[in-house]
Design a protein around this motif. Sequence first.
Motif, PDB file in Angstrom:
ATOM      1  N   ALA A 198      -4.236   9.465   0.803  1.00  0.00           N
ATOM      2  CA  ALA A 198      -4.854   8.401  -0.361  1.00  0.00           C
ATOM      3  C   ALA A 198      -4.129   8.777  -1.415  1.00  0.00           C
ATOM      4  O   ALA A 198      -4.446   8.184  -2.733  1.00  0.00           O
ATOM      5  N   TYR A 199      -2.657   9.900  -1.161  1.00  0.00           N
ATOM      6  CA  TYR A 199      -1.549   9.139  -2.473  1.00  0.00           C
ATOM      7  C   TYR A 199      -1.509   7.359  -3.392  1.00  0.00           C
ATOM      8  O   TYR A 199      -1.479   7.358  -4.076  1.00  0.00           O
ATOM      9  N   LEU A 200      -1.461   6.412  -2.516  1.00  0.00           N
ATOM     10  CA  LEU A 200      -1.573   5.171  -2.267  1.00  0.00           C
ATOM     11  C   LEU A 200      -2.678   4.995  -3.251  1.00  0.00           C
ATOM     12  O   LEU A 200      -2.490   4.181  -3.424  1.00  0.00           O
ATOM     13  N   GLN A 201      -3.705   5.448  -3.747  1.00  0.00           N
ATOM     14  CA  GLN A 201      -4.554   5.176  -4.565  1.00  0.00           C
ATOM     15  C   GLN A 201      -4.150   5.129  -6.064  1.00  0.00           C
ATOM     16  O   GLN A 201      -4.676   5.093  -6.659  1.00  0.00           O
ATOM     17  N   GLN A 202      -3.664   6.275  -5.718  1.00  0.00           N
ATOM     18  CA  GLN A 202      -3.207   7.070  -7.282  1.00  0.00           C
ATOM     19  C   GLN A 202      -1.846   6.435  -8.182  1.00  0.00           C
ATOM     20  O   GLN A 202      -1.570   6.612  -9.062  1.00  0.00           O
ATOM     21  N   PHE A 203      -1.434   5.483  -7.714  1.00  0.00           N
ATOM     22  CA  PHE A 203      -0.326   4.464  -7.810  1.00  0.00           C
ATOM     23  C   PHE A 203      -0.410   3.199  -7.519  1.00  0.00           C
ATOM     24  O   PHE A 203      -0.663   2.852  -6.511  1.00  0.00           O
ATOM     25  N   PRO A 204      -0.542   3.110  -8.105  1.00  0.00           N
ATOM     26  CA  PRO A 204      -0.608   1.078  -8.017  1.00  0.00           C
ATOM     27  C   PRO A 204       0.780   0.607  -7.308  1.00  0.00           C
ATOM     28  O   PRO A 204       1.956  -0.318  -8.444  1.00  0.00           O
ATOM     29  N   PHE A 205       0.985   1.039  -6.101  1.00  0.00           N
ATOM     30  CA  PHE A 205       2.793   0.207  -5.603  1.00  0.00           C
ATOM     31  C   PHE A 205       3.057  -1.212  -5.255  1.00  0.00           C
ATOM     32  O   PHE A 205       1.285  -1.229  -5.439  1.00  0.00           O
ATOM     33  N   SER A 206       3.613  -2.196  -5.892  1.00  0.00           N
ATOM     34  CA  SER A 206       3.383  -3.115  -5.793  1.00  0.00           C
ATOM     35  C   SER A 206       3.781  -3.698  -4.522  1.00  0.00           C
ATOM     36  O   SER A 206       2.833  -4.779  -4.407  1.00  0.00           O
ATOM     37  N   LYS A 207       3.881  -2.808  -3.319  1.00  0.00           N
ATOM     38  CA  LYS A 207       4.658  -2.977  -2.068  1.00  0.00           C
ATOM     39  C   LYS A 207       4.108  -2.346  -1.041  1.00  0.00           C
ATOM     40  O   LYS A 207       4.671  -0.935  -1.158  1.00  0.00           O
ATOM     41  N   ILE A 208       4.113  -2.659  -0.130  1.00  0.00           N
ATOM     42  CA  ILE A 208       4.178  -2.178   1.166  1.00  0.00           C
ATOM     43  C   ILE A 208       4.996  -2.374   2.303  1.00  0.00           C
ATOM     44  O   ILE A 208       4.986  -3.201   2.666  1.00  0.00           O
ATOM     45  N   GLY A 210      -4.773  -4.720   6.672  1.00  0.00           N
ATOM     46  CA  GLY A 210      -6.029  -4.308   5.938  1.00  0.00           C
ATOM     47  C   GLY A 210      -5.819  -3.633   4.240  1.00  0.00           C
ATOM     48  O   GLY A 210      -6.733  -3.983   3.297  1.00  0.00           O
ATOM     49  N   LEU A 211      -5.127  -1.763   4.347  1.00  0.00           N
ATOM     50  CA  LEU A 211      -5.058  -1.138   3.115  1.00  0.00           C
ATOM     51  C   LEU A 211      -4.121  -1.700   2.068  1.00  0.00           C
ATOM     52  O   LEU A 211      -4.528  -2.113   1.137  1.00  0.00           O
ATOM     53  N   GLY A 212      -3.268  -2.951   2.791  1.00  0.00           N
ATOM     54  CA  GLY A 212      -2.692  -3.582   1.345  1.00  0.00           C
ATOM     55  C   GLY A 212      -3.905  -4.612   0.800  1.00  0.00           C
ATOM     56  O   GLY A 212      -3.862  -4.134  -0.498  1.00  0.00           O
ATOM     57  N   ILE A 213      -4.398  -5.588   1.791  1.00  0.00           N
ATOM     58  CA  ILE A 213      -5.717  -6.486   1.142  1.00  0.00           C
ATOM     59  C   ILE A 213      -6.674  -4.852  -0.049  1.00  0.00           C
ATOM     60  O   ILE A 213      -6.831  -5.706  -0.901  1.00  0.00           O
ATOM     61  N   ALA A 214      -6.854  -3.783   1.135  1.00  0.00           N
ATOM     62  CA  ALA A 214      -7.893  -3.702   0.166  1.00  0.00           C
ATOM     63  C   ALA A 214      -7.525  -3.017  -0.926  1.00  0.00           C
ATOM     64  O   ALA A 214      -8.409  -2.443  -2.184  1.00  0.00           O
ATOM     65  N   LEU A 215      -5.958  -2.744  -1.410  1.00  0.00           N
ATOM     66  CA  LEU A 215      -5.089  -1.991  -2.445  1.00  0.00           C
ATOM     67  C   LEU A 215      -4.976  -3.006  -3.391  1.00  0.00           C
ATOM     68  O   LEU A 215      -4.628  -2.882  -4.199  1.00  0.00           O
TER      69      LEU A 215
END
Length: 896
Positions: free
Chosen positions: A794-804, A829-834
């Motif tokens: 969930a936290y991935l949505q809370q901050f705009p990371f540049s990279k996973i 897929g997650l990376g593409i989505a976010l």
Amino acid sequence: MPLLFQNFASCMSVTRRLVCLLALGLMVLVFETSPEWLHLDTDGMIARAVVMQIGGPLLAALACLAAAIRSKGSDRQAWFSFAIGSGLYLAGNLTYLGYALTGIESRFPALPEAAYFVMAVFFAKGILLYGKVRQQISRVQVYNFVLIACAVMLASMFLLNRAVDKSVMPPFATGLAVFYPALWFSVAASGAISLLLYAQPGKTYAFGLLLAAMLAESVADFAYALQLLRGTYENGGLTQLLWVTSAGLIVLAGLEQRVFAGRPAAQPVRRPVHSVVEAAIPSIAIAIVLVSGSLTSALGNGTFALLAVVLALGFAGFSGLREYWIINTQKQLRSTVEAKSAALEKSQAQVESVLESTSDSVIVLDHDWLVVYFNHRAAEEIDNSAMLKPGVCLWDLFPAAETSGEAAHYRKAAATRQPVEFELFVEDRQIWLGIQAFPTPDGLSIFFHNITEQKQARDEVLHLAHHDPLTGLANRTMFYDRLHALAARRARFAVILIDVDHFKEVNDTLGHSVGDALLKATAERFRTGLGPDDLVARLGGDEFVIITENADASEATEMARRYAMAAGTPHEIEGESIRLGASIGIAISEGNGEDPDRLFRNADIALYAAKADARGAFRIFEPAMEAGLQDRQALRADLRAALGNGEFMLMYQPQVELRGEQVSGFEALIRWRHPTRGLIGPEVFIPIAEESGLIIAIGEWALSTACAEAMKWPTEVSLAVNLSTREFAGSDLASNVARALKESGLPAERLELEITESVLLKNSRANLETLRRLRALGLRIAIDDFGTGYSSLAYLQQFPFSKIKIDRSFISGLPESDASQAIVRSVIGLGIALGMRVTAEGVETESQYDWVRLGCNEVQGYFLSPPVAASEVMATMARLNARRDGERAEQARKAG
Ligand code: C2E
Ligand code: CA
Ligand code: CA
């Protein structure tokens, strides 16, 4: 049987006594009456008289001497007195005989009389000693003896007074002649009183014989005196018979002493008649004097009548004195008694007022468990106070005493005469009583009071001393107590030491209230599922320990797995889902008397090993770990000096952009050139640096060094720097980064900071804030080691990371493992989505490279290049670009 024998024996002694008496009487009679058949001539008569007068006293003296030798104490002195008296008698008679044989005419009084007087004195002394009069005599008794002796003496004088008037002797001889029987009468009277007043167990018979002897002597002397006064005295006759009888009686008394000689001296017993006799004595004395005096005057002699009146007055005065003395003594006695009873009453009142004012309830009992006294508090305190009154039985008052064990305590106190103290829970009132019972000479005193509150307070203190106030679990003290107790009885048990991962971060970032709530919830999870003999304790901070009995390695491992799961299940706290982990170290006691402290240390070592191993792991202690731990401690010490000594260096690993297949940047990776150990990797020393806080300084050094280095690179090549979660909490990270950028001159957009999930483990506002400030500087933030943490996506949505950055543990499973493929695919897929770029870390093989290049944006790994020294960065870049160019040419050739 013994009784029968005794009776028989006493029968025998009675018969023997009778025979002896009869023999004596017969002998005396035979000699005195000088029967015809004896044919005594004058010489024979003289010889008979000599035998009687010498033999009698001699035998008496010998018998008394023998009795004295056999007796003890005052009896012995008494018999000696009688022996001396008899000896004096013998001496007197011998002197007479001497006069007679030598033809000297003896006139009364002569030398023998002196011996007879002294003899009377010795007999008086003897009779008083024999009656043990001295041992119990009081002043009253002295008066009694003196009174009676004097009265008897006077009476005998009175009775002789007519003869005195007509005395043929000179006045002095007359006086002596009268005084002599009077003296004996008074001695006999003293003897009679002492026999009457004081029973002498076993002695009465001998005493009686002695008394009879003295009476015979008195009567004989009386007759002798009469004859002397009248001038009619002749040797022989009644006087002679009585004298001989007296001697014989003394002999018998001496023999009688044998009967009880062997027995222990019995204590004299007061006869019940004594008080009557005592009281009557003065009157008897006066009566004797008056009667004898009146008798004398009636017979017609005025001189003695006057004397009788004077003496009677003297007696009256004397007995008055005696009365006065008695009354006075009584008065004194009464006032003493009154004073004593007043004092007693006073002290009793004092005791009662003390007992009334005491905060204790008091019940005093007698030997039959009956209530003698109780204070008002007792009446208030006990349930059935209506029953509480003097005389009620304790067991009726407290019917439950038997079952509650209370009775046993009281019985013990009464039986052992030792005080008892105990606490009693009163079931129906739900209170605790503190009870003390003290044995008293008259029974038992019970003190009790309500100690419920004290007990609760005490229990609370005790609980506090052994429990952790936050979680309610056992504390370190109780843990150590149990540990040592188990070790002492050589039990088999496991020590499972649990360290909650990430707790410090939660506490630092979410605040203490969330931290406390988490600890409580975790403690509760640990508590459930424990066996009755297991103990879970909180040792402080985020450290817990479990002691479980009779657990072997596999059971302990199973338990550890459960606890790890319990700790790892997300907590819902203040509306947020927080997920922790746990590192667990296990040490097992085989019951071989292992040192408990050592065992605990082993668990701690295993815990360190578990922490170093991987997150959420558990390890059982192995001896090899100890060396590891010591290593770690040595490293920790060396680490402090490392920065100052310039022992750190940075390596750089290229990250290749897949679409253009060019080196997009380098990740700075730190190394420690240890002076003796050589090159040490960050996996070894970063955790130590995090623990000690040194990571802040090290992180700052790495950032500024890397930034400075990156300035030498082509401007399109970016720099990636790792941040430890600890750096978020312990310093002003954003300012530090800004300063590093400023000092190096590196444009912010060329810098990428790599953080791990733990920074965002809980939706940490502070950490997010720091991240935003960092981003505001213009730099990028990458999420590193993705997929290994516990936090949700969930936290991935809370901050705009540049990279996973996909953790290399997933890449290493490629391309064979379906699970790894699925995970990597979903992250892509997650990376593409976010809208975040995805980097595959740790690509080691061509097949992995081929697999990831289909979906990932970037690749990093040994397949392309290991981390290289700063000096090799340019060459590496050139090599990789050349390789790409070569490949492209190859492809073009193939295509062509
Ligand atoms: P990381 O950030 O995941 O770094 C990548 C690690 O993977 C590096 O290990 C690197 O040498 C290694 N690696 C790269 N390609 C491969 C491969 O193909 N196969 C295998 N097996 N390994 C590969 P390294 O340098 O030992 O660093 C370990 C960890 O230490 C890093 O993991 C990072 O978390 C931390 N670290 C390194 N430098 C720093 C630093 O300056 N500051 C902080 N805070 N942490 C650092
Ligand atoms: Ca990294
Ligand atoms: Ca990584």
